[in-house]
Write an enzyme that holds these catalytic residues in place. Structure first.
Site, PDB file in Angstrom:
ATOM      1  N   ARG A 287      -6.799  14.039   5.059  1.00 22.65           N
ATOM      2  CA  ARG A 287      -5.898  14.942   4.051  1.00 22.65           C
ATOM      3  C   ARG A 287      -4.861  13.399   3.256  1.00 22.65           C
ATOM      4  O   ARG A 287      -4.983  12.264   4.285  1.00 22.65           O
ATOM      5  CB  ARG A 287      -4.858  14.915   4.851  1.00 22.65           C
ATOM      6  CG  ARG A 287      -4.436  15.971   4.356  1.00 22.65           C
ATOM      7  CD  ARG A 287      -2.762  16.636   5.283  1.00 22.65           C
ATOM      8  NE  ARG A 287      -1.583  16.663   4.360  1.00 22.65           N
ATOM      9  CZ  ARG A 287      -0.386  16.499   4.470  1.00 22.65           C
ATOM     10  NH1 ARG A 287      -0.334  16.760   5.818  1.00 22.65           N
ATOM     11  NH2 ARG A 287       0.677  16.349   3.940  1.00 22.65           N
TER      12      ARG A 287
ATOM     13  N   GLU B  66      -9.689   0.662   2.698  1.00 20.89           N
ATOM     14  CA  GLU B  66     -10.679  -0.671   2.674  1.00 20.89           C
ATOM     15  C   GLU B  66     -12.154   0.422   1.854  1.00 20.89           C
ATOM     16  O   GLU B  66     -13.148  -0.171   1.701  1.00 20.89           O
ATOM     17  CB  GLU B  66     -11.177  -0.688   3.523  1.00 20.89           C
ATOM     18  CG  GLU B  66      -9.913  -1.776   3.904  1.00 20.89           C
ATOM     19  CD  GLU B  66      -9.609  -2.359   5.642  1.00 20.89           C
ATOM     20  OE1 GLU B  66     -10.556  -3.567   6.238  1.00 20.89           O
ATOM     21  OE2 GLU B  66      -9.255  -1.615   6.826  1.00 20.89           O
TER      22      GLU B  66
ATOM     23  N   THR C 277       0.686  -0.818   0.178  1.00 17.30           N
ATOM     24  CA  THR C 277       0.297  -0.222   0.113  1.00 17.30           C
ATOM     25  C   THR C 277       0.515   1.409   0.139  1.00 17.30           C
ATOM     26  O   THR C 277       0.449   1.933   0.052  1.00 17.30           O
ATOM     27  CB  THR C 277      -1.080   0.318   0.697  1.00 17.30           C
ATOM     28  OG1 THR C 277      -0.450  -0.240   2.236  1.00 17.30           O
ATOM     29  CG2 THR C 277      -1.834  -0.674   1.032  1.00 17.30           C
TER      30      THR C 277
ATOM     31  N   ASN D 191      -0.853  10.849  -0.084  1.00 19.42           N
ATOM     32  CA  ASN D 191       0.085  10.773  -0.513  1.00 19.42           C
ATOM     33  C   ASN D 191      -1.257  10.735  -2.481  1.00 19.42           C
ATOM     34  O   ASN D 191      -1.420   9.160  -2.638  1.00 19.42           O
ATOM     35  CB  ASN D 191       1.036   9.592  -1.174  1.00 19.42           C
ATOM     36  CG  ASN D 191       1.995   9.391  -2.044  1.00 19.42           C
ATOM     37  OD1 ASN D 191       1.393   9.460  -3.282  1.00 19.42           O
ATOM     38  ND2 ASN D 191       3.235   8.905  -2.326  1.00 19.42           N
TER      39      ASN D 191
END
Ligand SMILES: Cc1cc2nc3c(=O)[nH]c(=O)nc-3n(C[C@H](O)[C@H](O)[C@H](O)COP(=O)(O)OP(=O)(O)OC[C@H]3O[C@@H](n4cnc5c(N)ncnc54)[C@H](O)[C@@H]3O)c2cc1C
Ligand code: SF4
Lengths: 612, 334
Positions: free
Chosen positions: A502, A579, A336, A505
């Site tokens: 926020r 998720e 991830t 990335n």
């Protein structure tokens, strides 16, 4: 039959009547009475099948005994879980078990817990006095290495003719093995997601002779929201209210189950933006009424929610005399982008350029980090990393003020500041700064270190009622194409809008949502672990017969983030995004399918036979 | 996987001599030829096939595609599926074959797979591929777990009470509609078998799938010249958009003259225990106008004898829609 079976666990009883002893999960008002009196009602049952995680990388363990020390090379999503369990099983002090996971070929929840093969490998290695590697076959990955539990959910919704919910009841049953205590929490989002004065969520369980289910991407909420969102869509249709408008009418002002405000909820803005990007206003509600290039179009939507919380985390940062920094945390990167996110955080806080940041993860000899699950890894490590950075900076400033000959000798720490890798006197401004590497070298120090910690807001450590209800939200708008002449249904376009705090990335974030939507297409249309009716074994236990979405099934995916920082969860305001993208998507696809075909599919997946 | 001995044949005679020592050329063969290996190795890994000897036939000089003097096409047994699908003559005159091959498997698999190997690929019945399950095809007399179990993807035509396994090949369906001839060389010399006689119905010997005997080597496949003015088309229906075997497919070769169908060859895939040529459908089509009503009648005829199982009843209608649509498309462009 297992003699310890409780009455409500009796498969016969539960499967047919939801069990005599419902377990209550959430309740307010008088949902039965309100439902009985409601002018508009919906009472339907939704079923999701067993699904198997199917990460590309198989589960496997390499175990090495070295005297009293057991080292396990794992592909774990939770190395500290693994350590605790293995230490307990082998009667070792925790310090004598080391678990190392440098990279993981994905997990989707299947690697959160040690399964049998871990202890088997460890036992064999102890017996043989040699390293032992044990890798499961793909077939075994379908058997006793976790799967998403089958669920059956009865939804009862009552509303006024104007579309205001007056009662919401969810009764769900899920399957688990004869032994485990796994809970598939389908009611996770139900109590707070809509404003409704009367509500009840109850559940029962059915024991089956199957492997233990386990968390699979968006456990609980994903099957749960499939049911609640499908029910919302059906009731909206029944009331002839646009499904987006129906959500707007029932948007809660506070979390009505806890009686506390939301920390940051912008679901209405998600809906507005999603509708606009998708072109929802052009939708005509009649079934089969929309066509393009000889294809029948179906448009559907649904909303999403996912818990936002933190696990406890610790981290360590070194500022080194060669101008580099090293950040260490015993969490793991399951594909991830945790390595990248931590490097970004360290670079941002210390001013050390990204290429000079070293990140160490995936080793229980590092400070204890969070599990890579519940979409909480990033949210959990942020405060710990920032804390560690501050601690390291504090040490650095002390070095600056106490080293003889230092340009800052005899200054007080609080006269100094640290920015962009330089120490300077606040009054003189950053331009006068000295690089931290110079300060360390002149003090003859290789590095200074800082340790950081943050506490949990989730799980057992959560004690009192929270001040805020923190979750992530989102919505999906879906277009399917339908060719009745060949019974071909395809997902043609998806617009997803996420309110997930926020976004640290954006590339990694988009990748998570897109990946989840792809999985959602699989959930809606294909995925189904089939058990042989006679011997109970998963029979499609390979990736040719267990159908998942492939590239050709994936249309253009549009992802938008609202990017409102939620500082209740951590100083940067970042919630998890691993998720939430899978929540709601199946309900949006079944709604679109109904819009195109007129068929309501209430048992996933939407296979061809349900449409012809 | 069991240990095996690998050898390489440099000429057909060598391969035939090696193969002739086998006790059977069917399920349970102790000696197997290996071409692309994409079926055989798969099944050996699952212990469904366990030959002691494996003879590599990929070096045999059988990898050419040549036009015949009568205008037909000769396809070597070792021609890779990709080369066949992209061959300019195939694309032009036998489009159905190219489309069928390209609808199957993946580019990597098609680069390995061969004409002979594809003809002989085994069923995807999940019980056949799982040695812990009863299966009459794998272990004669052990029973058929699919009839009482998961049979969604299995056959509705040509089944028996002993086996309902589908022949999974796409290529074979096109070859059936093209009336391909399989050329075999064995210990007793050469023989030619029309594809319709090459695969056997399961009956009470589902372990016997073809007419091949020990030592029999497929050397090439020939196609008759394309019927003048004919058009062909392959349509494959499945759950996902790619990389899945057919739930139903149709290969059609049709000639339309002045709005009338003057010639029709129809074969169905995904529904039969062998590549399913349908003379019934062809009779309904020939001499009729190219209309949807006629296509539907042909489809009804093709599926008249369908015998659905507990989970695959939908295939009857799916196969009909597949055939009707294929006919519609092939006659539209004509
Ligand atoms: C993941 C996957 C997906 C697939 N999807 C599809 C699909 O969608 N559609 C489809 O049609 N197919 C599909 N296939 C099957 C594929 O087309 C076949 O595996 C391939 O065509 C077999 O060819 P091969 O040369 O590799 O055969 P091999 O595995 O080498 O051989 C198969 C059999 O043929 C015998 N044999 C080979 N050559 C000769 C010869 N000259 N004479 C006599 N016997 C011979 C061998 O002994 C063996 O028994 C798929 C396969 C896989 C693995
Ligand atoms: S259908 Fe045929 S291959 Fe499948 S289990 Fe039955 S006998 Fe075996």
């Amino acid at each position: 039959m297992n003699p310890d079976l409780k009455a409500e666990d009796d498969p016969q009883v539960v499967a047919t009547t939801y069990g005599p002893e419902h377990r209550l999960q959430s309740e307010r008002g008088d949902p039965d009475a309100a439902f009985a009196k409601a002018p508009a009602k919906l009472d339907q049952t939704y079923v999701t099948p067993s699904e198997t995680h199917n990460p590309i990388e198989l589960q496997g363990t390499t175990a090495i005994w070295d005297g009293q020390m057991l080292t396990l090379y794992e592909e774990s999503q939770a190395i500290f879980n693994m350590r605790t369990v293995l230490a307990q099983m082998f009667g070792l002090p925790k310090e004598n078990v080391r678990v190392i996971t440098k990279f993981v070929g994905s997990g989707f929840g299947s690697k959160l817990w040690p399964w049998t093969h871990c202890s088997l490998a460890a036992a064999a290695a102890r017996q043989l006095g040699k390293p032992v590697k044990l890798v499961l076959s793909r077939k075994m990955m379908f058997q006793t290495a976790g799967h998403r539990a089958r669920t059956q959910q009865r939804m009862r919704l009552g509303a006024t003719q104007e579309g205001k919910l007056v009662s919401l009841m969810q009764d769900y049953v899920y399957e688990r093995s004869m032994l485990d205590e796994y809970h598939e929490n389908c009611g996770e989002a139900t109590p707070f997601h809509y404003s409704v004065p009367n509500l009840r969520v109850k559940f029962g369980r059915a024991r089956r002779n199957i492997g233990s289910p386990s968390d699979m991407r968006g456990p609980g909420a994903v099957p749960g929201l499939y049911a609640t969102e499908s029910a919302m869509n059906e009731l909206a249709d029944q009331l002839k209210i646009d499904p987006v408008q129906f959500r707007v009418l029932n948007e809660p002002k506070i979390d009505e189950s806890l009686g506390v405000p939301f920390s940051s909820r912008h679901l209405l803005e998600c809906l507005q933006l999603g509708a606009e990007k998708f072109g929802w206003s052009k939708r005509t509600p009649e079934i089969g009424s929309m066509k393009r290039d000889g294809l029948t179009l179906g448009w559907g939507m649904a909303t999403a929610a996912w818990v936002a919380a933190r696990f406890a985390a610790a981290a360590n940062i070194q500022l080194r005399d060669d101008g580099t920094t090293r950040i260490a945390c015993g969490t793991q990167d399951i594909g991830t982008g945790t390595y990248t996110i931590l490097a970004q955080l360290a670079a941002e806080r210390t001013g050390v350029p990204l290429e000079k940041v070293e990140v160490a993860l995936g080793d229980t000899s590092l400070p204890e980090g969070p599990v890579s699950g519940g979409s909480m890894a990033t949210a959990s490590v942020i405060p710990a990393v920032l804390d560690a950075a501050d601690d390291a900076i504090k040490s650095l400033l002390t070095v600056a003020t106490t080293t003889p000959g230092s340009p800052f000798e005899k200054r007080k720490n609080d006269e100094l500041a640290f920015e962009n890798g330089r120490v300077f006197v606040k009054a003189n401004g950053p331009a006068s700064g000295v690089p931290f590497a110079d300060l360390l070298r002149s003090a003859d120090l290789r590095f200074v270190t800082g340790n950081g910690q943050s506490n949990a807001t989730f799980g057992e450590e959560k004690k009192e009622k929270p001040k805020f209800s923190t979750h992530s939200y989102g919505c999906h708008f879906v277009e399917v194409t339908w060719q009745p002449e060949i019974a071909r249904l395809r997902v043609n376009r998806v617009v997803s809008v996420m309110d997930a705090g926020r976004i640290i990335n954006p590339l990694a974030g988009r990748n998570q949502i897109e990946g989840a939507v792809v999985m959602g297409i699989g959930m809606a249309l294909f995925e189904h672990t089939t058990y042989d009716p006679q011997n109970g074994a998963p029979i499609n236990s390979n990736v040719a017969d267990y159908i998942m979405a492939v590239n050709a099934d994936v249309p253009k995916l549009e992802v938008h983030f609202l990017d409102y920082p939620d500082t209740e969860i951590n100083p940067l305001g970042a919630r998890g995004i691993g998720e939430i993208g899978l929540a709601g998507i199946a309900a949006a696809i079944t709604a679109a399918t109904h819009h195109a075909t007129g068929v309501r599919v209430r048992e996933l997946p939407i296979t061809i036979e349900k449409l012809i | 996987m069991k240990l095996f001995e690998l050898s390489r044949a440099d000429d057909p005679g060598q391969a035939i001599a090696a193969g002739a020592k086998a006790t059977t050329a069917q399920q349970g063969a102790d000696i197997r030829f290996i071409a692309g290996g994409t079926t055989l190795i798969d099944l050996m890994k699952l212990n469904v096939e366990a030959p002691q000897k494996v003879v590599d036939v990929t070096h045999l000089p059988l990898a050419k595609i040549e036009t015949l003097s009568d205008g037909g096409l000769k396809i070597g047994a070792m021609v890779r599926n990709s080369d066949l699908a992209y061959h300019p003559i195939v694309r032009k005159d036998y489009a159905v074959l190219s489309e069928a091959i390209l609808s199957g498997a993946s580019p990597q698999l098609r680069n390995m797979a061969t004409t002979a190997g594809n003809l002989l690929q085994r069923t995807r019945c999940m019980y056949f591929r799982d040695t812990t399950m009863p299966c009459n095809k794998r272990e004669p007399g052990s029973g058929c777990a699919a009839i009482t179990g998961v049979n969604r993807s299995l056959a509705i035509l040509g089944t028996s009470e002993h086996c309902i396994a589908t022949n999974p090949s796409d290529m074979n369906v096109a070859l059936a509609a093209l009336e391909a001839i399989i050329h075999i060389r064995g210990t007793k010399g050469d023989r030619s078998v029309p594809i319709s006689d090459f695969h056997l119905l399961p009956g009470d010997t589902p372990q016997r799938e073809t007419v091949l005997e020990p030592g029999d080597l497929i050397i090439h496949v020939t196609l008759p010249p394309p019927a003048p003015g004919s058009r062909s088309f392959y349509l494959k229906l499945r759950d996902r958009a790619s990389y899945e075997f057919a739930l139903a497919s149709a290969a059609v070769v049709v000639t339309v003259d002045g709005g009338k169908i003057t010639g029709a060859r129809v074969a169905l895939g995904g529904v039969g225990t062998k590549p399913w040529r349908s003379p019934e459908a062809e009779t309904e089509l020939t001499g009729q106008a190219a209309t949807e009503a006629v296509f539907r009648k042909a489809a009804d005829a093709a599926l008249r004898d369908a015998k659905p199982q507990s989970q695959n009843g939908f295939k009857v209608e799916l196969a009909k829609r597949c055939l009707v649509h294929a006919l519609k498309l092939v006659t539209q462009t004509a």
